[in-house]
Design a protein around this motif. Structure first.
Motif, PDB file in Angstrom:
ATOM      1  N   GLN A 152       0.818  -1.215   0.000  1.00 27.70           N
ATOM      2  CA  GLN A 152       0.000   0.000   0.000  1.00 27.70           C
ATOM      3  C   GLN A 152       0.849   1.261   0.000  1.00 27.70           C
ATOM      4  O   GLN A 152       0.483   2.266  -0.610  1.00 27.70           O
ATOM      5  CB  GLN A 152      -0.937   0.023   1.219  1.00 27.70           C
ATOM      6  CG  GLN A 152      -1.886   1.220   1.235  1.00 27.70           C
ATOM      7  CD  GLN A 152      -2.813   1.241   2.443  1.00 27.70           C
ATOM      8  OE1 GLN A 152      -2.640   0.466   3.385  1.00 27.70           O
ATOM      9  NE2 GLN A 152      -3.797   2.128   2.420  1.00 27.70           N
ATOM     10  N   LEU A 153       1.988   1.232   0.683  1.00 23.73           N
ATOM     11  CA  LEU A 153       2.855   2.404   0.797  1.00 23.73           C
ATOM     12  C   LEU A 153       4.056   2.218  -0.121  1.00 23.73           C
ATOM     13  O   LEU A 153       4.858   1.300   0.067  1.00 23.73           O
ATOM     14  CB  LEU A 153       3.300   2.580   2.256  1.00 23.73           C
ATOM     15  CG  LEU A 153       3.933   3.906   2.667  1.00 23.73           C
ATOM     16  CD1 LEU A 153       3.988   4.012   4.198  1.00 23.73           C
ATOM     17  CD2 LEU A 153       5.334   4.093   2.112  1.00 23.73           C
ATOM     18  N   ILE A 154       4.169   3.086  -1.120  1.00 23.09           N
ATOM     19  CA  ILE A 154       5.294   3.046  -2.057  1.00 23.09           C
ATOM     20  C   ILE A 154       6.139   4.296  -1.831  1.00 23.09           C
ATOM     21  O   ILE A 154       5.662   5.413  -2.036  1.00 23.09           O
ATOM     22  CB  ILE A 154       4.824   3.012  -3.526  1.00 23.09           C
ATOM     23  CG1 ILE A 154       3.748   1.952  -3.736  1.00 23.09           C
ATOM     24  CG2 ILE A 154       6.018   2.793  -4.455  1.00 23.09           C
ATOM     25  CD1 ILE A 154       4.223   0.540  -3.583  1.00 23.09           C
ATOM     26  N   PRO A 155       7.383   4.158  -1.382  1.00 20.35           N
ATOM     27  CA  PRO A 155       8.204   5.348  -1.123  1.00 20.35           C
ATOM     28  C   PRO A 155       8.623   6.038  -2.415  1.00 20.35           C
ATOM     29  O   PRO A 155       8.871   5.383  -3.434  1.00 20.35           O
ATOM     30  CB  PRO A 155       9.419   4.786  -0.377  1.00 20.35           C
ATOM     31  CG  PRO A 155       9.502   3.354  -0.800  1.00 20.35           C
ATOM     32  CD  PRO A 155       8.093   2.909  -1.050  1.00 20.35           C
ATOM     33  N   VAL A 156       8.711   7.365  -2.356  1.00 19.05           N
ATOM     34  CA  VAL A 156       9.076   8.162  -3.525  1.00 19.05           C
ATOM     35  C   VAL A 156      10.497   8.712  -3.426  1.00 19.05           C
ATOM     36  O   VAL A 156      11.126   8.970  -4.453  1.00 19.05           O
ATOM     37  CB  VAL A 156       8.052   9.303  -3.744  1.00 19.05           C
ATOM     38  CG1 VAL A 156       8.524  10.303  -4.791  1.00 19.05           C
ATOM     39  CG2 VAL A 156       6.703   8.715  -4.147  1.00 19.05           C
ATOM     40  N   ASP A 157      11.024   8.891  -2.224  1.00 21.51           N
ATOM     41  CA  ASP A 157      12.440   9.264  -2.114  1.00 21.51           C
ATOM     42  C   ASP A 157      13.253   8.335  -3.009  1.00 21.51           C
ATOM     43  O   ASP A 157      13.029   7.120  -3.010  1.00 21.51           O
ATOM     44  CB  ASP A 157      12.923   9.094  -0.664  1.00 21.51           C
ATOM     45  CG  ASP A 157      12.903  10.395   0.113  1.00 21.51           C
ATOM     46  OD1 ASP A 157      12.605  11.438  -0.488  1.00 21.51           O
ATOM     47  OD2 ASP A 157      13.176  10.358   1.321  1.00 21.51           O
ATOM     48  N   SER A 158      14.203   8.886  -3.750  1.00 23.36           N
ATOM     49  CA  SER A 158      14.943   8.052  -4.706  1.00 23.36           C
ATOM     50  C   SER A 158      15.631   6.880  -4.017  1.00 23.36           C
ATOM     51  O   SER A 158      15.652   5.759  -4.542  1.00 23.36           O
ATOM     52  CB  SER A 158      15.966   8.899  -5.465  1.00 23.36           C
ATOM     53  OG  SER A 158      16.920   9.457  -4.584  1.00 23.36           O
ATOM     54  N   GLU A 159      16.176   7.119  -2.816  1.00 23.83           N
ATOM     55  CA  GLU A 159      16.894   6.056  -2.112  1.00 23.83           C
ATOM     56  C   GLU A 159      15.943   4.960  -1.632  1.00 23.83           C
ATOM     57  O   GLU A 159      16.227   3.767  -1.772  1.00 23.83           O
ATOM     58  CB  GLU A 159      17.662   6.638  -0.918  1.00 23.83           C
ATOM     59  CG  GLU A 159      18.772   7.601  -1.302  1.00 23.83           C
ATOM     60  CD  GLU A 159      18.285   9.025  -1.537  1.00 23.83           C
ATOM     61  OE1 GLU A 159      19.122   9.902  -1.803  1.00 23.83           O
ATOM     62  OE2 GLU A 159      17.053   9.259  -1.456  1.00 23.83           O
ATOM     63  N   HIS A 160      14.816   5.353  -1.074  1.00 24.65           N
ATOM     64  CA  HIS A 160      13.893   4.352  -0.545  1.00 24.65           C
ATOM     65  C   HIS A 160      13.167   3.612  -1.661  1.00 24.65           C
ATOM     66  O   HIS A 160      12.868   2.421  -1.535  1.00 24.65           O
ATOM     67  CB  HIS A 160      12.911   5.013   0.417  1.00 24.65           C
ATOM     68  CG  HIS A 160      13.602   5.678   1.568  1.00 24.65           C
ATOM     69  ND1 HIS A 160      13.865   7.022   1.583  1.00 24.65           N
ATOM     70  CD2 HIS A 160      14.130   5.177   2.708  1.00 24.65           C
ATOM     71  CE1 HIS A 160      14.511   7.324   2.703  1.00 24.65           C
ATOM     72  NE2 HIS A 160      14.686   6.224   3.395  1.00 24.65           N
ATOM     73  N   SER A 161      12.905   4.307  -2.754  1.00 25.93           N
ATOM     74  CA  SER A 161      12.363   3.633  -3.933  1.00 25.93           C
ATOM     75  C   SER A 161      13.360   2.595  -4.437  1.00 25.93           C
ATOM     76  O   SER A 161      12.988   1.475  -4.813  1.00 25.93           O
ATOM     77  CB  SER A 161      12.058   4.651  -5.032  1.00 25.93           C
ATOM     78  OG  SER A 161      11.590   4.013  -6.206  1.00 25.93           O
ATOM     79  N   ALA A 162      14.640   2.960  -4.428  1.00 23.32           N
ATOM     80  CA  ALA A 162      15.688   2.035  -4.866  1.00 23.32           C
ATOM     81  C   ALA A 162      15.732   0.796  -3.977  1.00 23.32           C
ATOM     82  O   ALA A 162      15.787  -0.344  -4.463  1.00 23.32           O
ATOM     83  CB  ALA A 162      17.040   2.743  -4.853  1.00 23.32           C
ATOM     84  N   ILE A 163      15.713   1.002  -2.664  1.00 25.32           N
ATOM     85  CA  ILE A 163      15.760  -0.126  -1.728  1.00 25.32           C
ATOM     86  C   ILE A 163      14.523  -1.005  -1.905  1.00 25.32           C
ATOM     87  O   ILE A 163      14.614  -2.242  -1.931  1.00 25.32           O
ATOM     88  CB  ILE A 163      15.860   0.390  -0.274  1.00 25.32           C
ATOM     89  CG1 ILE A 163      17.173   1.149  -0.071  1.00 25.32           C
ATOM     90  CG2 ILE A 163      15.758  -0.765   0.718  1.00 25.32           C
ATOM     91  CD1 ILE A 163      17.195   2.010   1.183  1.00 25.32           C
ATOM     92  N   TYR A 164      13.363  -0.369  -2.035  1.00 25.28           N
ATOM     93  CA  TYR A 164      12.106  -1.095  -2.245  1.00 25.28           C
ATOM     94  C   TYR A 164      12.225  -2.010  -3.465  1.00 25.28           C
ATOM     95  O   TYR A 164      11.831  -3.185  -3.428  1.00 25.28           O
ATOM     96  CB  TYR A 164      10.982  -0.079  -2.439  1.00 25.28           C
ATOM     97  CG  TYR A 164       9.586  -0.652  -2.487  1.00 25.28           C
ATOM     98  CD1 TYR A 164       8.802  -0.717  -1.337  1.00 25.28           C
ATOM     99  CD2 TYR A 164       9.031  -1.107  -3.680  1.00 25.28           C
ATOM    100  CE1 TYR A 164       7.511  -1.218  -1.376  1.00 25.28           C
ATOM    101  CE2 TYR A 164       7.746  -1.617  -3.727  1.00 25.28           C
ATOM    102  CZ  TYR A 164       6.991  -1.669  -2.576  1.00 25.28           C
ATOM    103  OH  TYR A 164       5.709  -2.172  -2.617  1.00 25.28           O
ATOM    104  N   GLN A 165      12.799  -1.469  -4.543  1.00 22.23           N
ATOM    105  CA  GLN A 165      12.925  -2.257  -5.767  1.00 22.23           C
ATOM    106  C   GLN A 165      13.984  -3.352  -5.642  1.00 22.23           C
ATOM    107  O   GLN A 165      13.845  -4.428  -6.226  1.00 22.23           O
ATOM    108  CB  GLN A 165      13.231  -1.328  -6.943  1.00 22.23           C
ATOM    109  CG  GLN A 165      12.066  -0.394  -7.264  1.00 22.23           C
ATOM    110  CD  GLN A 165      12.367   0.554  -8.401  1.00 22.23           C
ATOM    111  OE1 GLN A 165      12.567   0.124  -9.539  1.00 22.23           O
ATOM    112  NE2 GLN A 165      12.404   1.850  -8.111  1.00 22.23           N
TER     113      GLN A 165
END
Length: 395
Positions: A152-165
């Motif tokens: 449900q929560l998708i981070p937008v900060d470039s770093e957190h988006s990177a970690i999420y992926q």
């Protein structure tokens, strides 16, 4: 059970952009322009930039808008909103946009602690939350994360988006550590004495990213990286010591996850915030890039360095707050917002920022987080305390 995103009758994702005139908000609107066949803007908010709000509402035929600052709720330009567009005024009106039936995804791009209640509204209204407001988790992560369903929560900060992926398709229990990358800011390699003499213009000259003024100063002090480390702790359910900061001057590796077997997953790409914004909208799909591609044959080099916590003391203060937990990150964040605003208005020196934050943290008796009301009270106390420290610094 994973979160199921809703879509409009025509199959498009209906998006609310809260903070639509800031750096993230304007880039999100650009993504919406490029993918008008997939995205529909159904709600917009601003703090006070009503002319820009009207222009965006007219361009995208937006059904509902909100102005957070009540002093601008009667601006004459608002008469030019499209016919039928609903106007709300005040902080609660912004939160109401997140609860609308014609909204599937809420991008919270409001600067500072004000984004906390909007994030809460999105999660409790069963919307996808594209979170660009790191303070929501820094201040209220203990309250927000239990509300978020998987996906449900998708981070937008470039770093957190990177970690999420990097974690997609992986078992988080098999991770060894997170490598949180950092550009080092405009003052990488400077001494503490040199930092005493830097100007506002110096601090606003970020080497690789185009961002708003507040986050650019946070990047110069490395407070931004300290806040991101606390945010990652909440997002990825790990201890602060699990998250290592590494300086990557080219800002092409956006973060990495190292696994138990020694393998490292790294997310690389252009230094363009439209990419993580678009991913938060498109997930689990990937759409055509909104940004120029990198030719790695021309990049030349990728370098890595350690962050200097002794010189950039905001990073050390954030580590202290993150390890203490409870209400201490709230104090860290509020005091920093006051100090950064003062620096941007020539009210204190660059190195006064960490001195003001440290004074407020030293004066605070940490409590366990139990409610949003408590956090509002602590936030107000920290801002008042920071103002007192600032006044003493000036005298």
């Amino acid at each position: 059970m994973s979160f199921q995103t809703t879509y409009g009758p025509d199959g498009r994702l209906r998006v609310a952009i809260l903070g639509c005139t800031g750096s993230i908000g304007t880039q999100a609107l650009d993504v919406c322009r490029q993918h008008a066949d997939r995205l529909q803007v159904t709600a917009l908010s601003v703090n006070s930039s009503t002319s820009e709000l009207v222009a965006a509402a007219r361009e995208f035929s937006v059904p509902a808008v909100a102005v957070a600052d009540a002093a601008h709720g009667d601006d004459a330009v608002l008469q030019e909103l499209p016919e039928g567009t609903k106007l709300g005024v005040g902080a609660q009106a912004v939160c109401e946009l997140a609860r609308r039936d014609d909204v599937d995804c809420v991008l919270v791009a409001i600067v500072g602690a004000a984004g906390l209640e909007a994030s809460h509204a999105a999660l409790t209204s069963n919307k996808r939350l594209a979170l660009a407001n790191k303070e929501s988790l820094v201040v209220g992560g203990d309250l927000l994360m239990p509300l978020a369903q998987p996906g449900q929560l998708i981070p937008v900060d470039s770093e957190h988006s990177a970690i999420y992926q990097c974690y997609l398709g992986e078992n988080p229990r098999e991770a060894h550590c997170i490598w949180l990358t950092c550009s080092g800011g405009p003052f990488f390699g400077r001494t503490r004495d040199e930092l005493d003499r830097v100007t506002r213009a110096d601090a606003l000259a970020h080497p690789t990213w185009a961002m708003g003024a507040k986050i650019t100063i946070d990047s110069a002090t490395l407070m931004n990286k300290g806040l991101e480390r606390i945010e990652a702790m909440h997002l990825f359910n790990c201890d602060l010591d699990f998250i290592n900061v590494v300086v990557q001057r080219q800002s092409k590796i956006h973060s990495m996850v190292e696994f138990a077997d020694g393998s490292v997953m790294a997310h690389l790409g252009a230094s363009d915030m439209r990419i993580p914004i678009q991913f938060a909208f498109s997930y689990p799909e990937r759409w055509d890039t909104p940004a120029p591609r990198i030719d790695f044959r021309e990049l030349g080099q990728l370098t890595f360095d350690a962050a200097d916590m002794d010189t950039f003391r905001c990073l050390a203060l954030a580590e202290r707050a993150g390890k203490m937990g409870g209400t201490m990150p709230c104090v860290l964040n509020a005091a920093n917002e006051v100090a950064v605003d003062a620096f941007l208005h020539d009210g204190c020196s660059f190195t006064d920022i960490d001195r003001i934050v440290e004074s407020c943290m030293d004066a605070h008796d940490m409590q366990a987080v139990d409610s949003f009301e408590q956090l509002r009270d602590i936030d107000a106390w920290a801002r008042e305390k920071a103002a007192q420290v600032l006044a003493a610094t000036r005298s």
